[in-house]
Design a protein around this motif. Structure first.
Motif, PDB file in Angstrom:
ATOM      1  N   TYR A  87      79.150  -6.216 -45.807  1.00  0.00           N
ATOM      2  CA  TYR A  87      79.942  -7.185 -45.061  1.00  0.00           C
ATOM      3  C   TYR A  87      81.097  -6.492 -44.362  1.00  0.00           C
ATOM      4  O   TYR A  87      81.493  -6.855 -43.257  1.00  0.00           O
ATOM      5  N   LEU A  88      81.615  -5.495 -45.018  1.00  0.00           N
ATOM      6  CA  LEU A  88      82.697  -4.721 -44.423  1.00  0.00           C
ATOM      7  C   LEU A  88      82.236  -4.101 -43.110  1.00  0.00           C
ATOM      8  O   LEU A  88      82.934  -4.152 -42.097  1.00  0.00           O
ATOM      9  N   ALA A  89      81.052  -3.545 -43.136  1.00  0.00           N
ATOM     10  CA  ALA A  89      80.518  -2.929 -41.921  1.00  0.00           C
ATOM     11  C   ALA A  89      80.400  -3.969 -40.814  1.00  0.00           C
ATOM     12  O   ALA A  89      80.653  -3.681 -39.640  1.00  0.00           O
ATOM     13  N   MET A  90      80.053  -5.171 -41.192  1.00  0.00           N
ATOM     14  CA  MET A  90      79.953  -6.229 -40.183  1.00  0.00           C
ATOM     15  C   MET A  90      81.325  -6.609 -39.640  1.00  0.00           C
ATOM     16  O   MET A  90      81.522  -6.741 -38.436  1.00  0.00           O
ATOM     17  N   ILE A  91      82.258  -6.802 -40.552  1.00  0.00           N
ATOM     18  CA  ILE A  91      83.608  -7.174 -40.122  1.00  0.00           C
ATOM     19  C   ILE A  91      84.180  -6.145 -39.158  1.00  0.00           C
ATOM     20  O   ILE A  91      84.847  -6.475 -38.191  1.00  0.00           O
ATOM     21  N   ARG A  92      83.886  -4.895 -39.443  1.00  0.00           N
ATOM     22  CA  ARG A  92      84.389  -3.833 -38.573  1.00  0.00           C
ATOM     23  C   ARG A  92      83.914  -3.993 -37.141  1.00  0.00           C
ATOM     24  O   ARG A  92      84.586  -3.579 -36.205  1.00  0.00           O
ATOM     25  N   GLU A  93      82.738  -4.562 -36.954  1.00  0.00           N
ATOM     26  CA  GLU A  93      82.232  -4.795 -35.600  1.00  0.00           C
ATOM     27  C   GLU A  93      82.768  -6.112 -35.049  1.00  0.00           C
ATOM     28  O   GLU A  93      83.126  -6.216 -33.883  1.00  0.00           O
ATOM     29  N   ILE A  94      82.779  -7.102 -35.914  1.00  0.00           N
ATOM     30  CA  ILE A  94      83.120  -8.456 -35.480  1.00  0.00           C
ATOM     31  C   ILE A  94      84.590  -8.579 -35.075  1.00  0.00           C
ATOM     32  O   ILE A  94      84.912  -9.156 -34.038  1.00  0.00           O
ATOM     33  N   GLN A  95      85.430  -8.028 -35.912  1.00  0.00           N
ATOM     34  CA  GLN A  95      86.874  -8.187 -35.687  1.00  0.00           C
ATOM     35  C   GLN A  95      87.327  -7.725 -34.306  1.00  0.00           C
ATOM     36  O   GLN A  95      87.966  -8.484 -33.577  1.00  0.00           O
ATOM     37  N   PRO A  96      87.014  -6.516 -33.883  1.00  0.00           N
ATOM     38  CA  PRO A  96      87.499  -6.076 -32.572  1.00  0.00           C
ATOM     39  C   PRO A  96      86.927  -6.889 -31.414  1.00  0.00           C
ATOM     40  O   PRO A  96      87.632  -7.127 -30.428  1.00  0.00           O
ATOM     41  N   ILE A  97      85.694  -7.329 -31.546  1.00  0.00           N
ATOM     42  CA  ILE A  97      85.098  -8.116 -30.473  1.00  0.00           C
ATOM     43  C   ILE A  97      85.876  -9.421 -30.273  1.00  0.00           C
ATOM     44  O   ILE A  97      86.229  -9.793 -29.162  1.00  0.00           O
ATOM     45  N   PHE A  98      86.175 -10.075 -31.364  1.00  0.00           N
ATOM     46  CA  PHE A  98      86.901 -11.334 -31.231  1.00  0.00           C
ATOM     47  C   PHE A  98      88.362 -11.119 -30.891  1.00  0.00           C
ATOM     48  O   PHE A  98      88.973 -11.903 -30.173  1.00  0.00           O
ATOM     49  N   LYS A  99      88.896 -10.065 -31.404  1.00  0.00           N
ATOM     50  CA  LYS A  99      90.284  -9.759 -31.070  1.00  0.00           C
ATOM     51  C   LYS A  99      90.420  -9.580 -29.561  1.00  0.00           C
ATOM     52  O   LYS A  99      91.317 -10.142 -28.939  1.00  0.00           O
ATOM     53  N   ALA A 100      89.493  -8.826 -28.990  1.00  0.00           N
ATOM     54  CA  ALA A 100      89.530  -8.585 -27.543  1.00  0.00           C
ATOM     55  C   ALA A 100      89.369  -9.884 -26.769  1.00  0.00           C
ATOM     56  O   ALA A 100      89.891 -10.029 -25.668  1.00  0.00           O
ATOM     57  N   ALA A 101      88.653 -10.827 -27.349  1.00  0.00           N
ATOM     58  CA  ALA A 101      88.410 -12.091 -26.659  1.00  0.00           C
ATOM     59  C   ALA A 101      89.503 -13.115 -26.954  1.00  0.00           C
ATOM     60  O   ALA A 101      89.421 -14.263 -26.515  1.00  0.00           O
ATOM     61  N   GLY A 102      90.519 -12.700 -27.729  1.00  0.00           N
ATOM     62  CA  GLY A 102      91.632 -13.605 -27.980  1.00  0.00           C
ATOM     63  C   GLY A 102      91.451 -14.524 -29.176  1.00  0.00           C
ATOM     64  O   GLY A 102      92.152 -15.514 -29.309  1.00  0.00           O
ATOM     65  N   TYR A 103      90.527 -14.172 -30.044  1.00  0.00           N
ATOM     66  CA  TYR A 103      90.324 -14.992 -31.247  1.00  0.00           C
ATOM     67  C   TYR A 103      90.823 -14.266 -32.485  1.00  0.00           C
ATOM     68  O   TYR A 103      90.747 -13.041 -32.573  1.00  0.00           O
ATOM     69  N   ARG A 104      91.284 -15.039 -33.415  1.00  0.00           N
ATOM     70  CA  ARG A 104      91.630 -14.481 -34.719  1.00  0.00           C
ATOM     71  C   ARG A 104      90.466 -14.708 -35.674  1.00  0.00           C
ATOM     72  O   ARG A 104      89.668 -15.620 -35.497  1.00  0.00           O
ATOM     73  N   LEU A 105      90.405 -13.866 -36.697  1.00  0.00           N
ATOM     74  CA  LEU A 105      89.293 -13.943 -37.639  1.00  0.00           C
ATOM     75  C   LEU A 105      89.764 -14.515 -38.977  1.00  0.00           C
ATOM     76  O   LEU A 105      90.682 -13.980 -39.601  1.00  0.00           O
ATOM     77  N   VAL A 106      89.130 -15.598 -39.382  1.00  0.00           N
ATOM     78  CA  VAL A 106      89.463 -16.208 -40.672  1.00  0.00           C
ATOM     79  C   VAL A 106      88.352 -15.886 -41.659  1.00  0.00           C
ATOM     80  O   VAL A 106      87.180 -16.142 -41.404  1.00  0.00           O
ATOM     81  N   LEU A 107      88.759 -15.348 -42.783  1.00  0.00           N
ATOM     82  CA  LEU A 107      87.794 -14.838 -43.749  1.00  0.00           C
ATOM     83  C   LEU A 107      87.483 -15.844 -44.847  1.00  0.00           C
ATOM     84  O   LEU A 107      88.383 -16.488 -45.362  1.00  0.00           O
ATOM     85  N   HIS A 108      86.228 -15.930 -45.220  1.00  0.00           N
ATOM     86  CA  HIS A 108      85.860 -16.770 -46.351  1.00  0.00           C
ATOM     87  C   HIS A 108      84.943 -15.997 -47.278  1.00  0.00           C
ATOM     88  O   HIS A 108      83.854 -15.596 -46.882  1.00  0.00           O
ATOM     89  N   SER A 109      85.409 -15.792 -48.471  1.00  0.00           N
ATOM     90  CA  SER A 109      84.580 -15.140 -49.470  1.00  0.00           C
ATOM     91  C   SER A 109      84.105 -16.238 -50.405  1.00  0.00           C
ATOM     92  O   SER A 109      84.908 -16.862 -51.084  1.00  0.00           O
ATOM     93  N   THR A 110      82.796 -16.484 -50.413  1.00  0.00           N
ATOM     94  CA  THR A 110      82.320 -17.689 -51.097  1.00  0.00           C
ATOM     95  C   THR A 110      81.792 -17.436 -52.501  1.00  0.00           C
ATOM     96  O   THR A 110      81.335 -18.353 -53.167  1.00  0.00           O
ATOM     97  N   ASP A 111      81.826 -16.175 -52.932  1.00  0.00           N
ATOM     98  CA  ASP A 111      81.297 -15.848 -54.254  1.00  0.00           C
ATOM     99  C   ASP A 111      79.861 -16.292 -54.406  1.00  0.00           C
ATOM    100  O   ASP A 111      79.427 -16.638 -55.491  1.00  0.00           O
ATOM    101  N   ALA A 112      79.132 -16.320 -53.313  1.00  0.00           N
ATOM    102  CA  ALA A 112      77.723 -16.713 -53.352  1.00  0.00           C
ATOM    103  C   ALA A 112      77.540 -18.108 -53.941  1.00  0.00           C
ATOM    104  O   ALA A 112      76.487 -18.471 -54.436  1.00  0.00           O
TER     105      ALA A 112
END
Lengths: 342, 342
Positions: free
Chosen positions: B76-101
DNA sequence: TTGTATGCGTTATCAC
DNA sequence: GTGATAACGCATACAA
């Protein structure tokens, strides 16, 4: 179903006023009959309260921010793992900010506090500028800084005694009989870089070892550059017999290089890192590392912020986490897994 | 300075109407003089727009959510690393949810979409229930699901062909001459657990190997339990000569156990993981792993969501990422680092 | 170009 | 107990 239901919609369906709907929804005393009507209308319409409207009224967003240099560093991950459940349990969502160690970005986040989209912020600035301090003073929401901050800064502060941490490591290496103890550090203009550099020199002095500038190499805080810096160091100091790395990622890079160079760890070169990340037990050999209590720091920060949110006027607090040396096989050959006596 | 400035405050200071203030702030055409007065008042007062008010008006929060089982998993970390900058560049903030499955937790997140505190959601459900599908259909904001989802689900979907991935690994192990290929899996009632279990049986059959239920052990997706499951397997199948693990974390646990048991990897037992996390190159020996393209999946999900946010009415899309086998020393002794020919 | 007035969805303060 | 009604801070349709 396609129209977004609001309390007004519910009021119409239930045949009551929006005030009554709001009361029911907020658990204020109401006649059982009214409550029944409202609840059933709400359920039927699939009503969900609008958080923007609620925030506008209540002046609270129920979100807190966490700003760090780079989500890729496992140290921050260890902190998030502690922080997230604490805030989740308290009804807050966690908003992530990865600032790429960019000061302008960090200032942006601090400015963002004014937008009130978060009720509080936990921040780990890699560099601490006057602008940071100005923003701290002007901030309209509580801030917890992880990493050292001036005494009079109006923020809660969670720190670790990295000076003591470096000393633990250097003494350990010295105690193993090593005398050519190299140091691979991150940028000197960062808070941890500067502190660890000073601490390294100090620790050597305390042990009566000469300070040799040639024994230090500076790179960044990542594995790839750590490897390059370690290679430079190895090149210039062939008789190196120990290596302290300013964090674990650097140390992993150093392990890569030493392996390729055919140097045995720890027999030829003992290697120690800092942060004691999860990954330390995965590396080969398992990495001796100075724990700076990432999990504890994360937890402390979350608890401080939560407390401050409920107790707005209290004075800033400082929590210090003691470093702890975790010895593994990268400095102590007797600890190589699978080679213990049965 | 202690009072929160609003456009009303600015209007007073600048001697204009709030409408003019709003126009200036939003870059609408205004007389230069007015603009000057407004800007200087805004700067002087340290004005920052209130995001709740703005959201209430605009019906957009400029936040997107990312929900995963556990922030502690490096995938998931690897995913966040890609997701975060893309949304940051587009002006969005990232809200995290860890659901414990936890399914209930995931449903809560989906319900949260209705609160409109996020404009869209990327979710990785570990289990996919009918309730999920119902919520997908009722959702009032775009959703991207990472992991397989039924064809007709009204969400964008990023998947990986884990079946092909498992086959790659099993064929690789078989090609090395291994015939007793064990499998350590996560819970069978999870999406990846079920898929990988079926794929394992299938791959064996395709190679003409018998399917032996005794060769499979089920635990969870973490290192500690992975170690226990591997130990059980080793105990029951002493002549095991290869081990496929449903993810890298399990494989790390297995490596721990094999080392303690004195089994050489890969000579005695070849070990392969899945996910190809960063940590694979850190483990000893470096872990052969099936890359399921975590980074690509993260990026694809972010891009799908971004596109859908701008193009609300388009039909759901599916993106499939091809798995890729990354061979390292845990199956191929010729790749042990530091032992290459110079 | 600028100002007035209205509404976004809630909560909270009043009278009734 | 309940129903009007006024904010919260901002954006905008409309009138001037």
């Amino acid at each position: 179903m396609t129209e977004e239901p609001t309390i007004t919609t519910i009021a119409q369906h239930a045949g009551v006023s929006i005030a009554s709907v709001s009361r029911v929804l907020n658990g204020l005393p109401t006649k059982a009959e009214t409550e029944r009507k409202v609840m059933s209308a709400a359920r039927e319409l699939g009503y969900v309260p609008n958080s923007a409207a609620r925030s506008l009224k209540s002046r609270r967003s129920n979100q807190i921010g966490f700003a760090m240099a780079d989500i890729g560093n496992p140290v921050y991950l260890a902190m998030i793992r502690e922080i997230q459940p604490i805030f989740k349990a308290a009804g807050y969502r966690l908003v992530l900010h990865s600032t790429d160690a960019d000061t302008a970005d960090e200032i942006d986040v601090l400015r963002g506090l004014g937008e009130r989209y978060i009720d509080g912020l936990i921040m780990i600035p890699l560099r601490l500028t006057g602008e940071h301090l100005t923003m701290f003073a002007a901030a309209r929401a509580p801030i917890v800084v992880i990493g050292s901050v001036p005494e009079d800064a109006p923020v809660d502060n969670v720190r670790t005694d990295s000076r003591a941490g470096v000393r633990l490591a250097v003494e350990h290496l010295h105690g193993l009989g090593r005398r050519r103890i190299g140091f691979v550090n991150g940028p000197l203009d960062t808070v941890p870089g500067a502190a660890r550099s000073a601490a390294y020199a100090e620790a050597l002095a305390a042990l009566g070892l000469p300070y040799d500038p040639g024994l230090t190499q500076v790179g960044d805080f990542y594995r790839a550059e750590g490897a390059r810096a370690a290679a430079r160091l190895l090149d210039r100091v062939p008789d190196l017999d120990a290596l302290l790395c300013a964090n674990d990622l650097i140390a992993f890079g150093a392990l890569d290089v030493l392996r390729r160079a055919g140097r045995r760890v720890p027999q030829d070169v003992a290697v120690a890192g800092m942060d004691d990340t999860d990954l330390a037990t995965l590396a080969w050999p398992p990495l001796t590392s100075v724990s700076l209590g990432s999990a504890e720091r994360g937890r402390a920060a979350a608890e401080l912020l939560l407390d401050k949110l409920e107790n707005t006027r209290r004075a800033p607090r400082v929590v210090t986490v003691e470093p702890r040396l975790v010895v593994r096989a990268s400095t102590d050959p007797s600890r190589i897994p699978g080679e213990e006596a049965p």
